[in-house]
Structure formats: C-alpha cells, structure tokens
Design an enzyme around this catalytic site. Sequence first.
Site, mmCIF file in Angstrom:
data_model
loop_
_atom_site.group_PDB
_atom_site.id
_atom_site.type_symbol
_atom_site.label_atom_id
_atom_site.label_comp_id
_atom_site.label_asym_id
_atom_site.label_seq_id
_atom_site.Cartn_x
_atom_site.Cartn_y
_atom_site.Cartn_z
ATOM 1 N N CYS A 73 7.066 1.899 16.877
ATOM 2 C CA CYS A 73 7.081 0.615 17.566
ATOM 3 C C CYS A 73 5.676 0.308 18.099
ATOM 4 C CB CYS A 73 8.094 0.663 18.702
ATOM 5 S SG CYS A 73 8.097 -0.844 19.697
ATOM 6 N N ARG A 119 0.833 -1.211 0.000
ATOM 7 C CA ARG A 119 0.000 0.000 0.000
ATOM 8 C C ARG A 119 0.868 1.262 0.000
ATOM 9 N NH1 ARG A 119 -4.097 -0.044 4.653
ATOM 10 N NH2 ARG A 119 -4.848 1.785 3.547
ATOM 11 N N HIS A 122 -6.700 9.213 11.047
ATOM 12 C CA HIS A 122 -6.355 7.789 11.045
ATOM 13 C C HIS A 122 -4.870 7.533 10.817
ATOM 14 C CE1 HIS A 122 -10.830 6.760 9.939
ATOM 15 N NE2 HIS A 122 -10.692 7.166 11.181
ATOM 16 N N CYS A 160 6.501 0.262 22.283
ATOM 17 C CA CYS A 160 6.916 1.454 23.040
ATOM 18 C C CYS A 160 6.617 2.759 22.301
ATOM 19 C CB CYS A 160 8.394 1.368 23.419
ATOM 20 S SG CYS A 160 9.530 1.738 22.072
#
Length: 262
Positions: free
Chosen positions: A132, A75, A124, A135
Amino acid sequence: MGHIPSEVLEQAAALVDQADRVVCLTGAGVSAESGIPTFRDAQRGLWSRYRPEELASPEAFDAHPGRVWRWYMWRLGLVERARPNPGHRALAQLARLVPHLTLITQNVDSLHEAAGSPDVIHLHGRLDRFRCHDCEQPYALRPQDREADRPPSCPRCGGRVRPDVVWFGEPLPPRPWQAALAAVAACDCMWAVGTSGVVYPAAQLPQMARERGARLLVVNPEPTELDPWATITLSGPSGAVLPALVARVAARRSRAESRGGA
Ligand code: NAD
Ligand code: ZN
C-alpha cells in the site's frame, strides 16, 4: 569478448583470488542480455512516448495512477518471461568459489535469485512485490489486477496499491542500504557490473570501497562514471565477461587446491 587481453583477465582473477570478502554491485546492464531494457535504452512500443522519470515517481502515481499501474504490469510481464543469462549464472557460481560474497543489485527483477544466487540485497526493491502506498501493508497480486486500468485498493486502509520499488525522489529502504554499507566497509575487492554509476546513492558504494583501500573491477561495454576509480576495467557485455572471469577464478582455485592437497 575476445578483445579483453588474456593477461588483463588473469590480473582481475588474481585480485579476486587474493580477496577474502568480495562485494558485487549490479545494475540494469546485467539483465540487458536477458531482454530487459535498461532505462537508458529507449522504451519500447506503447511506452516510448514517456520517459521513465514521468512514470516511476510518486508525483506520476498521484497524477496518473492508472497509467503508472499499467506500465508496471507491462514491466512485470517482461521480467516474468525473462530468464537469467550467463552473467547471472557466473555470479551464482562465484558465491561458491570465494570465501564471502555479497551480491547487491539495483535491479528490480529477480534474475539473480533465478540463477541461484543466495541472499541478494535489493537496493531498489522488487517488481514482483506490492504494498500500500499509504500504510505500507504488503499486498498479494491477484490475476485480475494484472488486467486492471487502475491500481487495486488496500484491504486495510483503502489506499492505492503500488509496486514495492524505489521511485525517483524516494529514499532507499534502510535495511538493504545498511547491509550494503556494512558489506562495502568490510570488503577487499568490489565489482561494479552493468551500472552506469550515475544513480545515487548506489553509485557511492564503489567509491567508498576504493577509499577504504579495496580493489575495484568495472565490467561494462561502455565507459562509466566509475572508471576513474577502477583498478581494472573489463570492457564487454557481462554475459560474456563474467563467465570468462569466473572461469579464471575457478581455475586458480582448483590449481591451489591440487597444490595444497594430498
Ligand atoms: P544503470 O544506471 O545501471 O545503467 C545501465 C548500464 O548498463 C550502462 O552503463 C550500460 O553501458 C550497461 N550495459 C548495457 N548493456 C550491458 C551488458 N550487456 N553488459 C553489461 N553492462 C551493460 O541502469 P539504468 O538502466 O540507468 O537504470 C537505473 C535504475 O533503474 C536501476 O538501477 C534500476 O533501479 C532501475 N531499472 C531496473 C531494471 C531491472 O531490474 N532489470 C531495468 C531498468 C531500470
Ligand atoms: Zn493501506
């Protein structure tokens, strides 16, 4: 586009002209004419056997991290090759015509920015940013990550790196959501462009604008869940409707200036 009567377009332009604060909410439809499929369109090729819900969720990432990673790399390639269409460009022009415009998008591409729109609120997230999963540390994508069969590891904690987008079942990032709420609370004219109005909580925004007394323009080639709330519905693809509408707004502005001038 020829099927939108000229007087309807002029009525819509008049609503915009009378407004001080305009908010525009866009969905996947605004990028469809740039070649980026909406989720409701069938997925292409290799990915047609999966539904987006089976790829764009934390559960999918836990169960099949490699598959989800490859889907996002595919994508990312699509959006990187895409160019803004006349709809994106018309919204960039609109920002220069009205006193205050807030552009809120549900899209994870960056085509509004590519067209020149400033300060786009991404509800979005964005496909071209990474972090990550554990974290939240931001991650800079390396060329070899694009070809990899699994997500990269976080240099800080060793967790899995993911795209910085909102997956099904995840809450919206609070800062863009609060900014969107504030803009909607203060607007007197709202546009909902290329959005089906079924993905919550974004779909709440046009309804909130209406409840607060703002006018609502809906631009979409198909009927949407927002139509009952619309002051005016402009039926057609955004790549044709938006340039026509923004041209009308611009014409009204320049007529007003020439009356007021000298
Ligand atoms: P959506 O719910 O916003 O529906 C797409 C809408 O676009 C439909 O109402 C359809 O009638 C309309 N449409 C189709 N072609 C159009 C055109 N040429 N002009 C104007 N409108 C047109 O979006 P979705 O596809 O159901 O996706 C839901 C969410 O998934 C998005 O909000 C987004 O977070 C993500 N998504 C993003 C992208 C992107 O960034 N381009 C693409 C697919 C999905
Ligand atoms: Zn980490």
